[in-house]
Design a protein around this motif. Structure first.
Motif, PDB file in Angstrom:
ATOM      1  N   ARG A 107      -7.795  42.922  37.746  1.00 27.45           N
ATOM      2  CA  ARG A 107      -6.541  42.673  38.466  1.00 27.45           C
ATOM      3  C   ARG A 107      -6.538  41.276  39.081  1.00 27.45           C
ATOM      4  O   ARG A 107      -5.508  40.580  39.076  1.00 27.45           O
ATOM      5  CB  ARG A 107      -6.362  43.732  39.552  1.00 27.45           C
ATOM      6  N   ALA A 110      -5.758  38.847  36.405  1.00 22.71           N
ATOM      7  CA  ALA A 110      -4.344  38.934  36.051  1.00 22.71           C
ATOM      8  C   ALA A 110      -3.480  38.196  37.061  1.00 22.71           C
ATOM      9  O   ALA A 110      -2.554  37.453  36.700  1.00 22.71           O
ATOM     10  CB  ALA A 110      -3.920  40.393  35.946  1.00 22.71           C
ATOM     11  N   LEU A 115      -0.878  36.782  34.689  1.00 24.57           N
ATOM     12  CA  LEU A 115      -0.750  37.693  33.562  1.00 24.57           C
ATOM     13  C   LEU A 115       0.038  38.921  34.018  1.00 24.57           C
ATOM     14  O   LEU A 115      -0.298  39.521  35.039  1.00 24.57           O
ATOM     15  CB  LEU A 115      -2.130  38.132  33.055  1.00 24.57           C
ATOM     16  N   TYR A 117       0.941  42.459  34.803  1.00 30.54           N
ATOM     17  CA  TYR A 117       0.018  43.587  34.965  1.00 30.54           C
ATOM     18  C   TYR A 117       0.726  44.915  34.712  1.00 30.54           C
ATOM     19  O   TYR A 117       0.393  45.622  33.768  1.00 30.54           O
ATOM     20  CB  TYR A 117      -0.594  43.559  36.369  1.00 30.54           C
ATOM     21  N   ARG A 201       5.310  38.399  27.659  1.00 26.13           N
ATOM     22  CA  ARG A 201       3.851  38.546  27.625  1.00 26.13           C
ATOM     23  C   ARG A 201       3.228  37.752  26.477  1.00 26.13           C
ATOM     24  O   ARG A 201       2.120  37.225  26.615  1.00 26.13           O
ATOM     25  CB  ARG A 201       3.484  40.030  27.504  1.00 26.13           C
ATOM     26  N   LEU A 212      -4.550  44.461  28.838  1.00 26.27           N
ATOM     27  CA  LEU A 212      -3.187  44.322  29.344  1.00 26.27           C
ATOM     28  C   LEU A 212      -2.302  44.214  28.107  1.00 26.27           C
ATOM     29  O   LEU A 212      -2.187  43.149  27.501  1.00 26.27           O
ATOM     30  CB  LEU A 212      -3.048  43.085  30.226  1.00 26.27           C
TER      31      LEU A 212
END
Length: 286
Positions: A107, A110, A115, A117, A201, A212
């Motif tokens: 996390r 990310a 990124l 999540y 993404r 992910l």
């Protein structure tokens, strides 16, 4: 702070006359939130960013720790930025957990690298509305290849399977190879919520033991994954080769397959190189 856009006045150094920049004001902040570790110094909580490029620690108000304990990693909203005349402060909005927890480390990565999540609610709702199985109506306009011995070949830890292959010998000693790719476009409407999120993404991001995904799990591990023993919609490249391995012709079309097995690279090596008799027996049953 690192990443901020600033207005700078160019001046001359009093030491050697070379040009120097002096920040006049910040035009745009790069960070509205940050990830950091809670520390307690003389009963005063402060937040130390995990990003080494953010060197300023932030004071946390007594009512702003969100129940976080010293040493835990949190996500915090920046309330005031570091200035000559004021301290930097932040308020905890989410407690992630212990710094050495692998899930927390993912996390943190990310958040640090922006990124995506969690999927937005509209994307999850759209994914939940997609059928879980292939229906007879889906067969329209597709070639039925379910009797062909398709298999997927991936690493041992792979979780989703987006391509499968099948091959047969032709009467002229040549071969016909089918390469099937999951037909994601059948389920993901162009310009829809899932499509827009996938574009944002760009790709799935893999960590040790976690991922992910670019698509919600209902698609990436479900209806768009070529799992064994279930019907799946695919786009197919059908390729004919002669006995010397030279391609003779190619055909492309929509189809439906029924994968026989989920193979790994290790198993295929055992089959082709070591000629494992037990695996060869299993394949004859397909």
């Amino acid at each position: 702070m690192h990443g901020d856009r600033v207005l700078v006045a160019i001046e001359r150094s009093s030491r050697d006359g070379r040009p120097e920049g002096r920040v006049l004001r910040v035009l745009e902040r790069a960070h509205l939130t940050l990830v950091g570790r809670i520390e307690l110094v003389h009963d005063v909580a402060r937040l130390v960013p995990v990003d080494p490029q953010l060197r300023e620690s932030f004071l946390v108000p007594r009512d702003g720790a969100g129940g976080a304990r010293p040493g835990e990693v949190v996500i915090a909203q920046i309330e005031t930025y570091p200035e000559r005349s004021q301290l930097a402060t932040a308020r905890v909005v989410e407690v992630l957990g212990a710094a050495d927890d692998p899930a927390v480390e993912i996390r943190v990565a990310a958040e640090r690298f922006a990124l995506p999540y969690a999927f937005p609610p509209d994307v999850l709702a759209a994914a939940a509305a997609i059928p879980k199985t292939v229906t007879e109506q889906d067969f329209a306009g597709r070639e039925d290849l379910r009797q062909r011995p398709f298999v997927t070949i991936d690493g041992e830890t792979a979780r989703d399977f987006d391509d499968a292959v099948a091959i047969e010998r032709l009467p002229d000693r040549g071969y016909r190879l089918w390469v099937a790719i999951a037909d994601v476009a059948h389920y993901v409407a162009s310009g829809g919520a899932i499509d827009r999120e996938a574009l944002n993404r760009g790709t799935s991001v893999y960590f040790p033991g976690a991922c992910l995904p670019m698509l919600p799990e209902a698609l990436s591990n479900g209806i768009c994954s070529l799992n064994p023993a279930v019907d799946r919609l695919v786009m197919v490249a059908e390729l004919d080769f002669d006995a010397r391995g030279q391609r003779q012709q190619a055909r492309f079309y929509a189809g439906v397959i029924h994968s026989r097995a989920r193979l790994t690279y290790t198993e295929v090596a055992q089959l082709l190189v070591e000629r494992d008799p037990q695996l060869r027996t299993r394949m004859r049953l397909w």
